[in-house]
Design a protein around this motif. Sequence first.
Motif, mmCIF file in Angstrom:
data_model
loop_
_atom_site.group_PDB
_atom_site.id
_atom_site.type_symbol
_atom_site.label_atom_id
_atom_site.label_comp_id
_atom_site.label_asym_id
_atom_site.label_seq_id
_atom_site.Cartn_x
_atom_site.Cartn_y
_atom_site.Cartn_z
ATOM 1 N N VAL A 142 2.689 0.751 -9.774
ATOM 2 C CA VAL A 142 1.488 0.761 -8.941
ATOM 3 C C VAL A 142 0.659 -0.485 -9.205
ATOM 4 O O VAL A 142 0.240 -1.209 -8.283
ATOM 5 N N ILE A 143 0.415 -0.751 -10.481
ATOM 6 C CA ILE A 143 -0.392 -1.913 -10.854
ATOM 7 C C ILE A 143 0.312 -3.203 -10.434
ATOM 8 O O ILE A 143 -0.319 -4.131 -9.911
ATOM 9 N N ALA A 170 -2.719 -7.656 -3.179
ATOM 10 C CA ALA A 170 -4.141 -8.028 -3.127
ATOM 11 C C ALA A 170 -4.380 -9.529 -3.271
ATOM 12 O O ALA A 170 -5.115 -10.118 -2.460
ATOM 13 N N TYR A 182 2.527 -3.678 -8.010
ATOM 14 C CA TYR A 182 2.550 -3.846 -6.554
ATOM 15 C C TYR A 182 1.175 -4.150 -5.988
ATOM 16 O O TYR A 182 1.056 -4.828 -4.957
ATOM 17 N N ILE A 183 0.133 -3.670 -6.615
ATOM 18 C CA ILE A 183 -1.210 -4.107 -6.223
ATOM 19 C C ILE A 183 -1.323 -5.615 -6.415
ATOM 20 O O ILE A 183 -1.890 -6.332 -5.587
ATOM 21 N N ALA A 226 2.489 1.560 -3.454
ATOM 22 C CA ALA A 226 1.545 2.001 -4.484
ATOM 23 C C ALA A 226 1.223 3.482 -4.335
ATOM 24 O O ALA A 226 1.175 4.224 -5.326
ATOM 25 N N PHE A 242 1.200 -7.343 -13.032
ATOM 26 C CA PHE A 242 0.298 -7.683 -11.931
ATOM 27 C C PHE A 242 0.401 -9.164 -11.583
ATOM 28 O O PHE A 242 0.581 -9.540 -10.415
ATOM 29 N N VAL A 253 0.837 -1.197 0.000
ATOM 30 C CA VAL A 253 0.000 0.000 0.000
ATOM 31 C C VAL A 253 0.876 1.253 0.000
ATOM 32 O O VAL A 253 0.642 2.195 -0.768
#
Length: 459
Positions: free
Chosen positions: A373-374, A381, A376-377, A84, A251, A81
Motif C-alpha cells: 500500500v505504502i 502520488a 504503491y502510494i 492500494a 515508497f 488507487v
Amino acid sequence: MTTTEPVAYQYEPATEDRGAPAMKPPRASRASHGTGFWFVAMAFMVLMAFGTLPTPLWPLYQARDHFGPTVVTVAFAVMVVGAAASFLTLGHLSDRFGRRRIVVPALLVATLASVILLAWPALPGLIVGRTLTGVAVGLMASTATTYLADLYHEAHPDREGSPVPGLVAAAANLGGLALGPLIAGLLAEWAPAPLITPYALWAVAMLVFLVLVLSTPETVDLELPAQQQPVRFALRPGAGPAFTAASVVGFFAFAALGLFSSLGAIIIRGQLHITSHAIAGVAPFTMFAASAIAQLALGTLPLVRLMKIGVVLFPGGMALTAVSLYHPTLTLFLVAAGIAGAGAGLLFKGAVSQVAMAAAPTSRAGVLAMFFVISYIGMGAPSIAFSMVIQHVRLQPAMIGFSIMLSVGAMAAAAATSRSATRRRVRGRHRRQRGASGQHRATRRRGATAHAGGAHRPS
C-alpha cells in the motif's frame, strides 16, 4: 544480516506452533507443488505485465482524446488507487481463506478489466478499467510472493531458507512490469488496432493461467478454528521501526518507477521527438528490466550490502535522467533509466526482505499488503504532483528537484533500514552467545555434581 539468512524470508508454517490439524492431501487431479510453483510465477508475471501494458499507449490516448500530461498521470494513478485499496482491504485475506482463493479472483478481475478497456475506449472506460487493474494487481502482488514461498517449501522441504522463491517472485513481479510496455509498444507499432489488440491478447493469456492456477494445490490450512485465525497485521516484537523504514524505502523506489511508467513515453515523444510506439515502450522496459536483472544478479547479497549498492545507483540514475533532458539523446535517457531502475530494484528487494522478516509468521500476507500500500502510494502520488508542477515550471528544473527529493528520501530510509538489519544481526549473535554460554555453564555444573557424587560414594 549474514549471507546465510534468506533473501526474502525464511518459510515458517502458519500453523505449526498452534497445534492445528494437518492439511488434507491434494487431490490426484492437482498439479504438484513444484509445477504449481511455476504456474503461479507465470500468472504473477502476466498480470503484472498487464498493469504496465498501457504505458507506451498513453500518447495515443492523449492524441485521440486531447488531454494533457496530468490527465495521463491520473489515468495511470487510478490503477495505484485500486491497488492500494485492494492491498489495504483484501491483501490479508489469503492468510485466512487460502492463497489460491485470492489469486484466482485476481486473474478474473484483470480479465474483466481488459474486456472493459477494449470494449469501452472512452476516458471513463479507461478510468474504470485501470481501477479494476489496480484491484487485480493488489490481490496478486499481496498473495503471490507468499504463495510461491509456500509452494516451494512444500516441494523442497529440505531447502529451508532458500532464496529461490524470493528471487523468482522478484523476477516475475518486475519482469512482468518490464514486458508489459515492451510488448504493447511492439503491438502498437506493427499490429492493427493498437488500443484493442494488446488487451485482447492479455485477456486470453490471463484466462489460460487462470485454468493452470486452479490446478495448483492450496497451501493454507482452511480448517483452523475461529480462535486460531491469523491476525490481519502483526509484527514480531520490536520490529515496528524496521517495518517503517523499509516501507519508506519502498515508497521512494516506486516513485521513480511510477514516473517512468506514467510520463516516460510522453517525455520520449515531447523531449526527444521520437514518435515510434515501440521506442516509447523501451524506456519503462529498460527501467523495470534493469531492476529485475539487478535483483537476480545481486539478490543473494546481505541486506546491508544491497542497500549500499542501491543508494549509489539510484541517485546516480536520477541525476542522469535530469541531465538527459538538457542533452536529449535516447541513449543517455535509456542509460539513466537503467541505472535508476537497478538502484530502485535493489532498494526494493532489501525493503521486501526486511518487511518479510519483521512480519509475524501467521500474518505475512497482511504485513506485505500494508507494505505494498505504502509503496504503491509512492508510485502514484509523486507522479501526479510532478505532472502538475510541470504545468507551471519547465520540465528540466522540475526533474532536478524531483530527483533530489527522491534521492535524499531513499538514502535516509535505506540508512535506517540498514541500521535495523545490523541491530537485528547483533541481537541474534548475542542470543547465540548467551545460549552457548548457558550450555557451557550447565555442562560444568553437571560435571561438578557428578564429580562430587563420585567423591562421596562409599568404597
